[in-house]
Design an enzyme around this catalytic site. Sequence first.
Site, PDB file in Angstrom:
ATOM      1  N   GLU A  10      51.483 -10.187  23.613  1.00  0.00           N
ATOM      2  CA  GLU A  10      50.973  -8.651  23.547  1.00  0.00           C
ATOM      3  C   GLU A  10      51.920  -7.713  24.261  1.00  0.00           C
ATOM      4  OE1 GLU A  10      49.125  -7.446  21.425  1.00  0.00           O
ATOM      5  OE2 GLU A  10      47.315  -8.804  20.978  1.00  0.00           O
ATOM      6  N   HIS A  62      44.659  -6.923  29.773  1.00  0.00           N
ATOM      7  CA  HIS A  62      43.786  -6.748  28.632  1.00  0.00           C
ATOM      8  C   HIS A  62      42.972  -8.212  28.609  1.00  0.00           C
ATOM      9  CE1 HIS A  62      43.119  -7.938  24.486  1.00  0.00           C
ATOM     10  NE2 HIS A  62      43.977  -8.544  24.287  1.00  0.00           N
ATOM     11  N   HIS A  86      39.273 -10.278  27.116  1.00  0.00           N
ATOM     12  CA  HIS A  86      38.271 -10.365  25.912  1.00  0.00           C
ATOM     13  C   HIS A  86      37.012 -10.521  26.233  1.00  0.00           C
ATOM     14  CE1 HIS A  86      42.111 -12.550  23.207  1.00  0.00           C
ATOM     15  NE2 HIS A  86      41.897 -11.034  23.529  1.00  0.00           N
ATOM     16  N   HIS A 108      38.767  -6.819  18.898  1.00  0.00           N
ATOM     17  CA  HIS A 108      39.722  -7.679  19.487  1.00  0.00           C
ATOM     18  C   HIS A 108      39.326  -8.131  21.061  1.00  0.00           C
ATOM     19  CE1 HIS A 108      44.271  -8.744  20.515  1.00  0.00           C
ATOM     20  NE2 HIS A 108      43.261  -9.127  21.351  1.00  0.00           N
TER      21      HIS A 108
HETATM   22 ZN   LIG Z   1      43.832 -10.464  22.953  1.00  0.00          ZN
END
Ligand SMILES: [Zn+2]
Length: 221
Positions: free
Chosen positions: A81, A100, A102, A163
């Site tokens: 990413e 980032h 989840h 996501h």
């Molecule tokens: Zn991700």
Amino acid sequence: MPKDYRGERALLLAAVKEMALLGLVTGSSGNASMRLPLEHGLERFLITPASKDYSKLAADGLVAVNSEIEPVDGDGVPSTESLLHLAIYRARPDVGAVMHTHSVYATALAVAGRPIPPVMDEMVVYLGGGVEVASYGFPGSEELATEAVKALGNRRAVLLRNHGLCGAGASPDDALQACVLAERAAHVFLLAEAAGGATLLPADAVEAERGAYLMRSGLKD
Ligand SMILES: [Zn+2]
């Protein structure tokens, strides 16, 4: 002789370990980065490696990359990413670190395609307002990066459609706190909706708190 960025590696690693301990990611999912000092006028970033379990990650496992995402120090493969991180740094000179995750409640809202409106003062004070949902982009793609930047605006957290979550801040700890706060806001918002419906903050409170956020962050509307 390549720089080893020892201090920056320690700072980013501490935030990444905390991200994993807090349960914001599982396994090797999620990623984090920080901006490094310019070197001969060129941009450098330190980022987590792809497919590495955080419990086994050491400071020298973090990868320093240039603005083409080519490793300049460290052996690992940069996060898949990386484009997302780079796009945020390009759009936001005030941002020194990106994370980032989840995390469950934020991802639930990202899956539902529901933004988190400004329902708590701390959201506006620290995140700059509500948390919008970026249009879907395939993981690792330029499209995901572009949409995330668009939906992030000049705030500090954004939901990535179907996501997860992305947080930004001046430092790795600051980006982590943005993710923690956005996840908490998602949790509270969902509980409030289940308890009969979330109510918005008064508009004048949002305006005053947002003004303070922009001033503190050196940003303009
Ligand atoms: Zn991700």
